[in-house]
Design a protein around this motif. Structure first.
Motif, PDB file in Angstrom:
ATOM      1  N   PHE A  30      11.213   3.733  -4.082  1.00 55.61           N
ATOM      2  CA  PHE A  30      10.257   2.884  -3.370  1.00 55.61           C
ATOM      3  C   PHE A  30      10.747   3.188  -1.245  1.00 55.61           C
ATOM      4  O   PHE A  30      12.127   2.540  -1.312  1.00 55.61           O
ATOM      5  CB  PHE A  30       9.948   1.487  -3.356  1.00 55.61           C
ATOM      6  CG  PHE A  30      10.195   0.158  -3.010  1.00 55.61           C
ATOM      7  CD1 PHE A  30       8.547   0.706  -2.025  1.00 55.61           C
ATOM      8  CD2 PHE A  30      10.100  -0.724  -2.465  1.00 55.61           C
ATOM      9  CE1 PHE A  30       7.478   0.037  -1.784  1.00 55.61           C
ATOM     10  CE2 PHE A  30       9.206  -1.934  -1.827  1.00 55.61           C
ATOM     11  CZ  PHE A  30       8.270  -1.604  -1.186  1.00 55.61           C
ATOM     12  N   ARG A  81       0.024   1.810 -10.742  1.00 59.32           N
ATOM     13  CA  ARG A  81       1.370   1.930  -9.585  1.00 59.32           C
ATOM     14  C   ARG A  81       1.700   1.084  -9.566  1.00 59.32           C
ATOM     15  O   ARG A  81       1.232  -0.424 -10.372  1.00 59.32           O
ATOM     16  CB  ARG A  81       0.615   2.072  -8.532  1.00 59.32           C
ATOM     17  CG  ARG A  81       0.925   1.874  -7.270  1.00 59.32           C
ATOM     18  CD  ARG A  81       1.868   3.837  -7.221  1.00 59.32           C
ATOM     19  NE  ARG A  81       1.782   4.154  -5.856  1.00 59.32           N
ATOM     20  CZ  ARG A  81       2.724   4.668  -5.268  1.00 59.32           C
ATOM     21  NH1 ARG A  81       3.630   5.028  -5.863  1.00 59.32           N
ATOM     22  NH2 ARG A  81       2.530   5.491  -4.570  1.00 59.32           N
ATOM     23  N   GLU A 105       4.918  -3.326  -5.493  1.00 62.18           N
ATOM     24  CA  GLU A 105       4.959  -3.319  -4.798  1.00 62.18           C
ATOM     25  C   GLU A 105       4.596  -2.258  -3.087  1.00 62.18           C
ATOM     26  O   GLU A 105       4.745  -2.383  -1.914  1.00 62.18           O
ATOM     27  CB  GLU A 105       6.725  -2.690  -4.654  1.00 62.18           C
ATOM     28  CG  GLU A 105       7.518  -3.267  -5.368  1.00 62.18           C
ATOM     29  CD  GLU A 105       9.243  -2.679  -5.492  1.00 62.18           C
ATOM     30  OE1 GLU A 105       9.107  -1.543  -5.999  1.00 62.18           O
ATOM     31  OE2 GLU A 105      10.198  -3.834  -5.357  1.00 62.18           O
ATOM     32  N   VAL A 139       1.715  -0.490  -1.273  1.00 62.70           N
ATOM     33  CA  VAL A 139       0.579  -1.216  -1.122  1.00 62.70           C
ATOM     34  C   VAL A 139      -0.781  -0.690  -1.503  1.00 62.70           C
ATOM     35  O   VAL A 139      -1.418  -2.162  -0.900  1.00 62.70           O
ATOM     36  CB  VAL A 139       0.325  -0.222   0.645  1.00 62.70           C
ATOM     37  CG1 VAL A 139      -0.499   1.023   0.852  1.00 62.70           C
ATOM     38  CG2 VAL A 139      -0.353  -0.959   1.476  1.00 62.70           C
ATOM     39  N   LYS A 199      -0.653  -3.153  -4.582  1.00 64.79           N
ATOM     40  CA  LYS A 199      -0.647  -4.846  -3.357  1.00 64.79           C
ATOM     41  C   LYS A 199      -1.861  -5.293  -2.768  1.00 64.79           C
ATOM     42  O   LYS A 199      -2.835  -6.379  -3.354  1.00 64.79           O
ATOM     43  CB  LYS A 199       0.239  -4.322  -2.554  1.00 64.79           C
ATOM     44  CG  LYS A 199       0.661  -5.590  -1.903  1.00 64.79           C
ATOM     45  CD  LYS A 199       1.610  -5.830  -0.736  1.00 64.79           C
ATOM     46  CE  LYS A 199       1.568  -7.095  -0.079  1.00 64.79           C
ATOM     47  NZ  LYS A 199       2.902  -6.964   1.246  1.00 64.79           N
ATOM     48  N   VAL A 250      -0.969 -10.544   2.827  1.00 62.29           N
ATOM     49  CA  VAL A 250      -0.035  -9.880   3.788  1.00 62.29           C
ATOM     50  C   VAL A 250       0.053  -8.506   4.212  1.00 62.29           C
ATOM     51  O   VAL A 250       1.174  -8.439   3.603  1.00 62.29           O
ATOM     52  CB  VAL A 250       0.833 -11.013   4.406  1.00 62.29           C
ATOM     53  CG1 VAL A 250       2.002 -11.749   5.331  1.00 62.29           C
ATOM     54  CG2 VAL A 250       0.725 -13.316   4.227  1.00 62.29           C
ATOM     55  N   GLY A 262       2.444  -5.005   6.315  1.00 62.29           N
ATOM     56  CA  GLY A 262       3.187  -4.663   7.194  1.00 62.29           C
ATOM     57  C   GLY A 262       2.539  -4.220   8.280  1.00 62.29           C
ATOM     58  O   GLY A 262       0.757  -4.495   8.784  1.00 62.29           O
ATOM     59  N   ARG A 311       8.447  -1.448   8.491  1.00 62.13           N
ATOM     60  CA  ARG A 311      10.038  -1.019   7.879  1.00 62.13           C
ATOM     61  C   ARG A 311      10.502  -0.461   9.484  1.00 62.13           C
ATOM     62  O   ARG A 311       9.863  -0.410   9.874  1.00 62.13           O
ATOM     63  CB  ARG A 311       9.468  -0.052   7.366  1.00 62.13           C
ATOM     64  CG  ARG A 311       9.098   0.404   5.997  1.00 62.13           C
ATOM     65  CD  ARG A 311       8.787   1.360   5.695  1.00 62.13           C
ATOM     66  NE  ARG A 311       8.009   0.635   4.034  1.00 62.13           N
ATOM     67  CZ  ARG A 311       7.251   1.633   3.316  1.00 62.13           C
ATOM     68  NH1 ARG A 311       7.200   2.779   3.291  1.00 62.13           N
ATOM     69  NH2 ARG A 311       6.957   0.984   2.545  1.00 62.13           N
ATOM     70  N   GLU A 363       9.451   4.200  10.126  1.00 65.87           N
ATOM     71  CA  GLU A 363       7.909   4.594   9.802  1.00 65.87           C
ATOM     72  C   GLU A 363       7.441   5.716   9.963  1.00 65.87           C
ATOM     73  O   GLU A 363       7.787   6.595  10.592  1.00 65.87           O
ATOM     74  CB  GLU A 363       6.790   3.513  10.653  1.00 65.87           C
ATOM     75  CG  GLU A 363       5.526   3.799  10.013  1.00 65.87           C
ATOM     76  CD  GLU A 363       5.069   2.852   8.549  1.00 65.87           C
ATOM     77  OE1 GLU A 363       5.484   3.971   7.210  1.00 65.87           O
ATOM     78  OE2 GLU A 363       4.533   2.261   8.371  1.00 65.87           O
TER      79      GLU A 363
END
Ligand code: NAP
Ligand code: GDD
Length: 340
Positions: A86, A185, A188, A190, A193, A210, A212, A279, A282
């Motif tokens: 991750f 998957r 965590e 994307v 999620k 929510v 990023g 992050r 990125e």
């Protein structure tokens, strides 16, 4: 004679799909798993292969345990899929990431060299190696500009794999895989999620998603197809390095829009971006050029973005429906801390 294969990281997404694929090829599959206080075999159970894989404990930070699994399994092929995988966590745990994801690969290569240099070795390299070095599509000669502790650790592992090939003649390959996803998957990441949150919202179990950075772009493919490319690399006459990708990239915003479309909802009503989830550094955009893997191995991605998102949303909807009916089954989402 039955081929013997050893997979590290067998409890992860790719490890589980690869184990299933190799069992289908008639291989004797040894799965190296990390000992945890609570066992983590839900993916193997989900794919109905838990009883068919020969499970052996290992830790990539412990050379003795690696020596033991290689000695016990006597593999013809090793697939090194274990990693702290991750990217975000690698900023919080840079040293653990270097130990596991970087040095862990050296430890296995060294065991291979000393125990049986005839073993064929697959290394799970990654598109993260490219970082922000290239705006277009990346191939096997595009320069690497890593932008996370994870990518730096994987770059070291990539080079060690090549060095063991060149210095000792070991049949060692790097699969430079772009993002690949599935209902298995980790939550965590994307895609999952999003699919999990969309399923919950559609069923009235959640209110909000929510995220990023919604502008980041990735080349997302379907994991069960990608594991086949790993096997193909080790069936060739000569070892090599291959980019594996769909050749298309999409933004996180497109992913969210498409996922909400699958349940006939408008993504903007339920989604917001939080600066807390950005992050420290990125990777803005990744897209792969799968020409070589197509020409040399005959591999091509079949499941593309729209279908992939649909597969994932439908799988999460089905799991939450089963959960609402009170069914018990092996699954991860129920244990995932939710911010909704
Ligand atoms: P994943 O689901 O996170 O699986 C990682 C596996 O590594 C898990 O089985 C994990 O065990 C194991 N592991 C972690 N630390 C370990 C340690 N110290 N000793 C032994 N095992 C350890 O990752 P994935 O998506 O399947 O990816 C497989 C590999 O491909 C990884 O190396 C990843 O970096 C690389 N990769 C993935 C993608 C992608 O898009 N999926 C793309 C390019 C490259 P636990 O289950 O106990 O945590
Ligand atoms: N995880 C996550 N969570 N990512 C988010 C979020 C969020 O809430 N919001 C936006 N993103 C963005 C990330 O900033 C990143 O740009 C993109 O979504 C994809 O993030 P991940 O799904 O976490 O994957 P990744 O691209 O960082 O890394 C995965 O793919 C690599 C191959 O390129 C992992 O599987 C790595 O192990 C793999 O090497």
């Amino acid at each position: 004679m039955t081929k013997r294969v050893l997979i590290t990281g067998v409890t992860g997404q790719d490890g589980a799909y690869l184990a299933k694929f190799l069992l289908g090829k008639g291989c004797d599959v040894f799965g190296a798993y990390r000992r945890l206080s609570t066992p983590n075999f839900w993916r193997l159970i989900n794919l109905d292969i838990y009883d068919e894989v020969r499970l052996l404990p290992v830790d990539l930070t412990d050379t003795t345990s690696l020596l033991q699994v290689v000695t016990l399994s006597q593999p013809d092929e090793i697939y090194n899929l274990a990693a702290q995988s991750f990217v975000e966590a690698s900023f919080d745990q840079p040293l653990a990431t270097a130990e596991i994801t970087g040095l862990g690969t050296s430890r296995i290569l060294e065991v291979v060299r000393q125990v049986n240099p005839g073993v064929k070795f697959y290394q799970a390299s990654t598109s993260e190696l490219y970082g922000n070095g290239n705006d277009g599509s990346s191939n096997e000669v595009t320069p690497f500009v890593p932008a996370s502790p994870y990518a730096a650790a994987k770059l070291y592992a990539y080079h060690m794999t090549k060095i063991y090939r060149q210095a000792y003649g070991i049949f060692a390959c790097n699969g430079i895989l772009f993002n690949h996803e599935s209902p298995l998957r980790g939550l965590e990441f994307v895609t999952r999620k999003v699919s999990n949150a969309v399923a919950r919202i559609a069923l009235g179990l959640g209110k909000e998603l929510v995220l990023g950075n919604l502008e980041a772009k990735r080349d997302w493919g379907y994991a069960p197809e990608y594991v086949e490319s790993m096997w193909l690399m080790l069936q060739q006459d000569k070892p090599g390095d291959y980019v594996v990708a769909t050749g298309e990239s999409h933004s996180v915003e497109e992913l969210v829009r498409r996922a909400f479309e699958c349940v006939n909802l408008n993504w903007e009503e339920y989604t917001r971006s939080s600066s807390r989830l950005l992050r420290p550094l990125e990777v803005n955009s990744l897209r792969g050029d799968p020409s070589k893997v197509g020409e040399h191995l005959g591999w091509k991605a079949k499941v593309k973005f729209d279908e992939l998102v649909q597969i994932m949303v439908e799988a999460d909807l089905e799991c939450w429906r089963r959960w609402l009916r009170g069914e018990q089954f092996s699954w991860d989402a129920i244990n995932y801390p939710s911010k909704e």
